[in-house]
Design an enzyme around this catalytic site. Structure first.
Site, PDB file in Angstrom:
ATOM      1  N   CYS A   2      51.854  42.280  -0.306  1.00  0.00           N
ATOM      2  CA  CYS A   2      52.922  42.552  -1.277  1.00  0.00           C
ATOM      3  C   CYS A   2      52.412  42.339  -2.704  1.00  0.00           C
ATOM      4  O   CYS A   2      51.455  41.605  -2.927  1.00  0.00           O
ATOM      5  CB  CYS A   2      54.079  41.603  -1.066  1.00  0.00           C
ATOM      6  N   ARG A  27      46.867  47.306  -2.782  1.00  0.00           N
ATOM      7  CA  ARG A  27      46.924  46.150  -1.897  1.00  0.00           C
ATOM      8  C   ARG A  27      47.628  46.471  -0.577  1.00  0.00           C
ATOM      9  O   ARG A  27      47.599  45.680   0.347  1.00  0.00           O
ATOM     10  CB  ARG A  27      47.651  45.001  -2.599  1.00  0.00           C
ATOM     11  N   TRP A  70      55.135  44.651   1.821  1.00  0.00           N
ATOM     12  CA  TRP A  70      54.395  44.930   3.045  1.00  0.00           C
ATOM     13  C   TRP A  70      55.126  44.146   4.124  1.00  0.00           C
ATOM     14  O   TRP A  70      55.099  42.912   4.123  1.00  0.00           O
ATOM     15  CB  TRP A  70      52.959  44.425   2.865  1.00  0.00           C
ATOM     16  N   ASN A  96      56.435  37.116  -2.478  1.00  0.00           N
ATOM     17  CA  ASN A  96      55.307  37.321  -1.558  1.00  0.00           C
ATOM     18  C   ASN A  96      55.164  36.047  -0.729  1.00  0.00           C
ATOM     19  O   ASN A  96      55.320  34.950  -1.265  1.00  0.00           O
ATOM     20  CB  ASN A  96      53.995  37.519  -2.319  1.00  0.00           C
ATOM     21  N   GLY A  97      54.807  36.205   0.548  1.00  0.00           N
ATOM     22  CA  GLY A  97      54.612  35.019   1.383  1.00  0.00           C
ATOM     23  C   GLY A  97      55.637  34.980   2.502  1.00  0.00           C
ATOM     24  O   GLY A  97      56.349  35.958   2.764  1.00  0.00           O
ATOM     25  N   GLU A 477      29.271  44.435  10.541  1.00  0.00           N
ATOM     26  CA  GLU A 477      29.923  44.885   9.303  1.00  0.00           C
ATOM     27  C   GLU A 477      30.016  46.420   9.290  1.00  0.00           C
ATOM     28  O   GLU A 477      31.034  46.973   8.870  1.00  0.00           O
ATOM     29  CB  GLU A 477      29.146  44.360   8.080  1.00  0.00           C
ATOM     30  N   LYS A 481      33.506  48.553   9.073  1.00  0.00           N
ATOM     31  CA  LYS A 481      33.820  49.601   8.082  1.00  0.00           C
ATOM     32  C   LYS A 481      34.355  50.838   8.791  1.00  0.00           C
ATOM     33  O   LYS A 481      35.319  51.443   8.358  1.00  0.00           O
ATOM     34  CB  LYS A 481      32.577  50.012   7.265  1.00  0.00           C
ATOM     35  N   GLU A 484      37.866  50.246  10.070  1.00  0.00           N
ATOM     36  CA  GLU A 484      38.851  50.135   8.989  1.00  0.00           C
ATOM     37  C   GLU A 484      39.229  51.488   8.415  1.00  0.00           C
ATOM     38  O   GLU A 484      40.403  51.773   8.221  1.00  0.00           O
ATOM     39  CB  GLU A 484      38.278  49.277   7.839  1.00  0.00           C
ATOM     40  N   HIS A 500      23.737  43.177  28.815  1.00  0.00           N
ATOM     41  CA  HIS A 500      24.623  42.210  29.464  1.00  0.00           C
ATOM     42  C   HIS A 500      26.047  42.719  29.584  1.00  0.00           C
ATOM     43  O   HIS A 500      26.988  41.934  29.636  1.00  0.00           O
ATOM     44  CB  HIS A 500      24.579  40.870  28.718  1.00  0.00           C
ATOM     45  N   LYS A 599      44.622  44.296   1.360  1.00  0.00           N
ATOM     46  CA  LYS A 599      43.410  43.883   0.650  1.00  0.00           C
ATOM     47  C   LYS A 599      43.224  42.374   0.703  1.00  0.00           C
ATOM     48  O   LYS A 599      42.119  41.872   0.813  1.00  0.00           O
ATOM     49  CB  LYS A 599      43.505  44.367  -0.807  1.00  0.00           C
TER      50      LYS A 599
END
Ligand code: G6P
Length: 604
Positions: A2, A27, A70, A96-97, A477, A481, A484, A500, A599
């Site tokens: 948010c 964000r 959000w 926010n929160g 990483e 990417k 995402e 394995h 974000k």
């Protein structure tokens, strides 16, 4: 996540508030809203343009608060969008929160006959503030916050006190922007840059009354705090696309400049040492450390994993890397000779912050590796290394990750020289670091050929990334990417683990990205890709320029320059970032703002 923006001054508030919301768009959000005293609130689900269409041209107020939401409690809808109001309809809140005890609080308010219209915890908070209100917004807010358990960054206004915004912070950022002809508030300093670079960061437990020409900060208990504004050195241009189609591409192409900024003033070419001014406060403690804990989330965690290989190999320091969400709940022990390092682009990630708090309780010396100057983690640690990557707007981290690896290389040099690294070795690393930005330009110049490979594989449903040693976390990483920004199922494994289990999945439709620079585990990687070839899985190899052997085994090869082994991961990750970007673009996706992601994750 948010976003909050607010303004008080002499200008028309609505365009300023909308501009603020647009800067916060990156964000991630699913609804938006605005409140201007005298005109009430306007809210809408979906994009900010939907809100703009609903706004009456005649709203001419000089102050207001705005929000991008959000969804956490309640679906994304107009009803659940912020601002929310109290029973009287006079007080309006953006938040926010998460208010953890909102159910108990709501029950108490229902008994008093207070009615609710939304599914949000935020509405409970403003109803609570309203229940304490008798003409003093600050007082009512403080009383309500004393009853609240949870996290918040919030801004509240009253129709009857239109000249002030009351803001408060607990776990979720709030920054005041001090302008010449007005003041601003935001949850993100980058939204303030177009107006002012003079900012005041609130700390947890602080409440402020902001007016157009003043601000007053106290704690929730009423203790006065004198806080002068500080300057942030980011430019407004840094949060613009500047001709690039997407922020993600722009930020990947900023790599040479970012690395120069991370290195600036920190290399001693003649003595082969690194200078890290932010660690001076704990120099005496660094001499005796015997173990390092690195904590982070997402890409920051993988940067920590690369850091582990760097520090163990070149600084002879045993390292453990932990996920923020795990470290905070696991058994840990006090250790006077251990150092705990917290890696975070935003400096606000809830799990990393909670882990920092835990390390402090255990009495560990704490260090931050943070990009956002003034963020919570940067203020709560004993010492720190700033990344200086500039604001990162695309949700998927690229340039900040590179600057984290560069900062780890600097830390390795810094600690290594204290722990037996010779001057010759030091000078070699300093020289290699110095040349890094130029080498990166060469990697970026190959972007078109990477785009071609990406196009060829964009239809795939699954992907496997493998690497060994320094390149095992880079494989993770790279896969992250791809997940995402393309939503393709991508797995990552250390090459040796393939046999394995995961090799069972491979077939002609399951391509493998094999990271195989010519390093100490090259031959092992060759064996790996032979095994993969025998299962008919297509192979893309990321290999060293001039490696002729690889093209006979791999279906496609992305070549990269060879650099000092300590720095090779910094080079290798760039083609993987570009590959994910181009696959995302080929699939027509919003690479800058992937679905379901935020974000900065300031809630657990
Ligand atoms: C979110 C972002 C990731 C980031 C992670 C940690 O999940 O989408 O890109 O790596 O948070 O963020 P931090 O700000 O702590 O580095």
């Amino acid at each position: 996540m948010c976003g909050i923006f607010g303004y008080l001054g002499n200008e028309d508030a609505v365009p300023i508030l909308l501009e603020g919301l647009r800067t916060l768009e990156y964000r991630g959000y699913d609804s938006a809203g605005i409140f201007v005293p005298g005109y009430g609130a306007v809210k809408s689900a979906g994009q900010i343009v939907n809100l703009e269409k609903k706004l009456d041209k005649d709203i001419k107020g000089k102050s207001g608060i705005a929000h991008t939401r959000w969804a956490t409690h309640g679906v994304p809808s107009e009803k659940n969008a912020h601002p929310h109001h109290d029973m009287s309809g006079q007080l309006w809140l953006v938040h926010n929160g998460i208010i953890e005890n909102f159910r108990e609080l709501k029950e108490g308010l229902l008994v008093q006959g207070i009615k609710f219209y939304s599914d949000t915890d935020t509405e409970v908070l403003i109803k609570l503030i309203g229940s304490f209100y008798s003409g003093d917004l600050l007082q009512a807010t403080k009383l309500a916050l004393k009853a609240v358990r949870g996290t918040y960054g919030l801004a509240v206004m009253s129709e009857t006190e239109p000249d002030k915004i009351v803001v408060a912070r607990m776990g979720s950022p709030i920054v005041l922007g001090i302008g010449k002809d007005g003041n601003f508030i935001s949850s993100d300093p980058s939204a303030l840059l177009i107006h002012t670079k003079n900012v005041v960061f609130l700390d947890d437990g602080e409440v402020a009354v902001v007016k157009k020409d003043s601000y007053e900060i106290t704690t929730i208990e009423g203790v006065k705090k004198e806080k002068k504004s500080e300057r942030i050195e980011w430019s407004h241009e840094a949060v613009q696309k500047n001709g690039y189609e997407h922020f993600m591409l722009k930020e990947i192409f900023e790599a040479p400049e970012v690395i120069e900024n991370t290195l600036r003033g920190r290399l001693k070419l003649d003595t082969g040492e690194a200078k890290l001014g932010g660690l001076e406060a704990i120099t005496h403690r660094l001499k005796n450390i015997q173990r390092l804990y690195i904590v982070g989330c997402g890409s920051a965690y993988y940067a920590g994993q690369v850091g582990r290989y760097m520090l163990e190999e070149y600084a002879r320091l045993p390292v453990e890397v932990e996920l923020g969400s795990e470290y905070r709940y696991k058994k840990a022990y006090p250790d006077k000779r251990a150092l705990a390092l917290f890696v975070s682009q935003s400096g606000e990630t809830a799990d990393t912050r909670a882990s920092l708090e835990k390390a402090k309780e255990l009495g560990l010396t704490t260090v931050g590796m943070v990009n956002v100057v003034g963020s919570a983690i940067s203020r709560e640690v004993d010492a720190g290394i700033y990344n200086y990557a500039g604001p990162e707007v695309a949700v998927a981290s690229t340039k900040a990750f590179l600057s984290q690896l560069t900062a780890f290389a600097l830390l390795t040099l810094f600690l290594g020289r204290e722990r037996g690294m010779t001057q010759v070795e030091g000078i070699e690393i300093v020289r290699a670091l110095h040349k890094l930005p130029e080498t990166i330009k060469k990697v970026l110049a190959t972007s078109e050929s990477i785009a071609k490979v990406a196009k060829k594989y964009a239809h795939c449903r699954d992907f496997m990334y493998i690497g060994r040693a320094f390149h095992s976390p880079i494989a993770y990483e790279g896969a992250l990417k791809l997940k995402e920004v393309t939503y393709i199922h991508a797995e990552a494994y250390a090459g040796g683990e393939l046999k394995h289990g995961p090799i069972a999945m491979l077939d002609k439709n399951f391509p493998v990205m094999a990271l195989m620079p010519q390093d100490m585990v090259y031959e092992k990687m060759i064996s790996n890709i032979e095994e993969i070839k025998a299962r008919s899985a297509p192979i893309i190899a990321l290999a060293t320029e001039g490696d002729l052997r690889i093209s006979s085994v791999a279906d496609d090869v992305i070549y990269m320059p060879k650099v000092h082994p300590l720095l090779q991961p910094i080079i290798s990750v760039i083609p993987l970032q570009l590959f994910a970007y181009y696959v995302g673009v080929e699939k027509g996706l919003n690479v800058d703002r992937p679905r379901n992601l935020a974000k900065s994750v300031t809630v657990e």
